[in-house]
Design an enzyme around this catalytic site. Sequence first.
Site, PDB file in Angstrom:
ATOM      1  N   HIS A 197       2.114   2.036  -3.167  1.00  0.00           N
ATOM      2  CA  HIS A 197       1.222   3.011  -3.799  1.00  0.00           C
ATOM      3  C   HIS A 197       1.784   4.422  -3.764  1.00  0.00           C
ATOM      4  O   HIS A 197       1.063   5.385  -3.994  1.00  0.00           O
ATOM      5  CB  HIS A 197      -0.154   2.973  -3.129  1.00  0.00           C
ATOM      6  CG  HIS A 197      -0.888   1.688  -3.333  1.00  0.00           C
ATOM      7  ND1 HIS A 197      -2.146   1.443  -2.810  1.00  0.00           N
ATOM      8  CD2 HIS A 197      -0.540   0.551  -3.997  1.00  0.00           C
ATOM      9  CE1 HIS A 197      -2.534   0.218  -3.145  1.00  0.00           C
ATOM     10  NE2 HIS A 197      -1.581  -0.337  -3.855  1.00  0.00           N
ATOM     11  N   ASP A 216       0.861  -1.187   0.000  1.00  0.00           N
ATOM     12  CA  ASP A 216       0.000   0.000   0.000  1.00  0.00           C
ATOM     13  C   ASP A 216       0.896   1.236   0.000  1.00  0.00           C
ATOM     14  O   ASP A 216       2.012   1.188  -0.508  1.00  0.00           O
ATOM     15  CB  ASP A 216      -0.963  -0.035   1.191  1.00  0.00           C
ATOM     16  CG  ASP A 216      -2.286   0.661   0.892  1.00  0.00           C
ATOM     17  OD1 ASP A 216      -2.257   1.888   0.665  1.00  0.00           O
ATOM     18  OD2 ASP A 216      -3.335   0.001   0.878  1.00  0.00           O
TER      19      ASP A 216
END
Length: 392
Positions: A233, A210
């Site tokens: 991310h 993430d």
Amino acid sequence: MDSSMFFSKVLMLIFMVIFCNKVYGSRILDVQNYGVAKNDIDANSLLDSWKKACQSGGTVSVPEGTYVIDPVQFSGPCKGQVTFQLDGTLQAPFGKIDAQAWIKFSDVDGLIIQGSGTLDGRGESAWSDHCTGCPPLTTSLTLNNVNNGHIQHITSLNSKGYHIKIKNGGGTTIEHVTITAPGDSPNTDGIHTSATSNINILNSNIGTGDDCISMGGGSQNINIKGINCGPGHGISIGSIGKITNDSSVSGIHVSGCTMTNTQNGVRIKTYTSACAATVSNVTFQDITVDQSKYPIIIDQNYCGGHQTCSGNSHVKVSKVKFIDVKGTSASPVAVKLQCSSEMPCEEIELDTINLSLVSGGKATSSCSNANVTYNGPQNPPPCSNSLHHLHL
């Protein structure tokens, strides 16, 4: 012995007592000295040594070795400087655990966490049972209301949920840490801040499933520098507005960072909700991206990534600078500024942008509801539909 020599010796003795108390009063409290056998450290032995260190200052030492411990909370306030010296490996229990935090420090001033050791969340034993869109799994290391803390050199491996979460308090520095999880591990944010201020995150390697670093509501004056991010991310502000009373974010400075094979480079994301928070005074500077899908992105049409969004974001985004962002984009849209029709973005500045497509050809920009000023060379070219001012 004359009186002057006698008093000199007395004064010297007093000085040595005071000196020794000051220097050696900060005791090293090896958890293996508290009734546990080698390779058998548990949460209770850690708590015992913590309580002693917290009473007068000292170092809680976890020596080399591997130890499985249940969730544990170390609470202050403490009466002296406390250091958590991690040189061994602490492992979380296998599978999902019924706790928001695995290792938590609360209400401590001046906490130091350091060492060559590892926090192993054993997240691979829990990720397969995690449902899409469900709340994050257990955070490996939580700092709640910790002021003037310092975390350095430790490794966080395969957290079940977030690796490090900082909430409330402020003045903490995290540097020279390593945070690692597979690129497909769910919600394993590297470092997450919320309701906290004056945080430095420096010179670290972070690769997760993430955000490498995410800044939630109430993050103020966050300085991020020298981060190698990937996979993951990218570095994100948000998401802001998921809850109606989310606090505003301001004073964010991200510089000298490299994103490699990340979904995003630098990002701001806000929920389509009625939350009236603001995101302002943000600078992303000297950013290198290598095959990021969206190197520069403001996404105000966010609702969790697993559903179709409805409505508009009411979060106001303004005074955001992207300066000297360079590298390669894995998608044709290298600059994506998707702002809210309810609250258009204002005072967005792109200065000296150079992003090319990995596959060759020209990258593009996509903008909506954004007031943008362009300075210096622009690759990709400015949005044709942005409310922009051009100063090349």
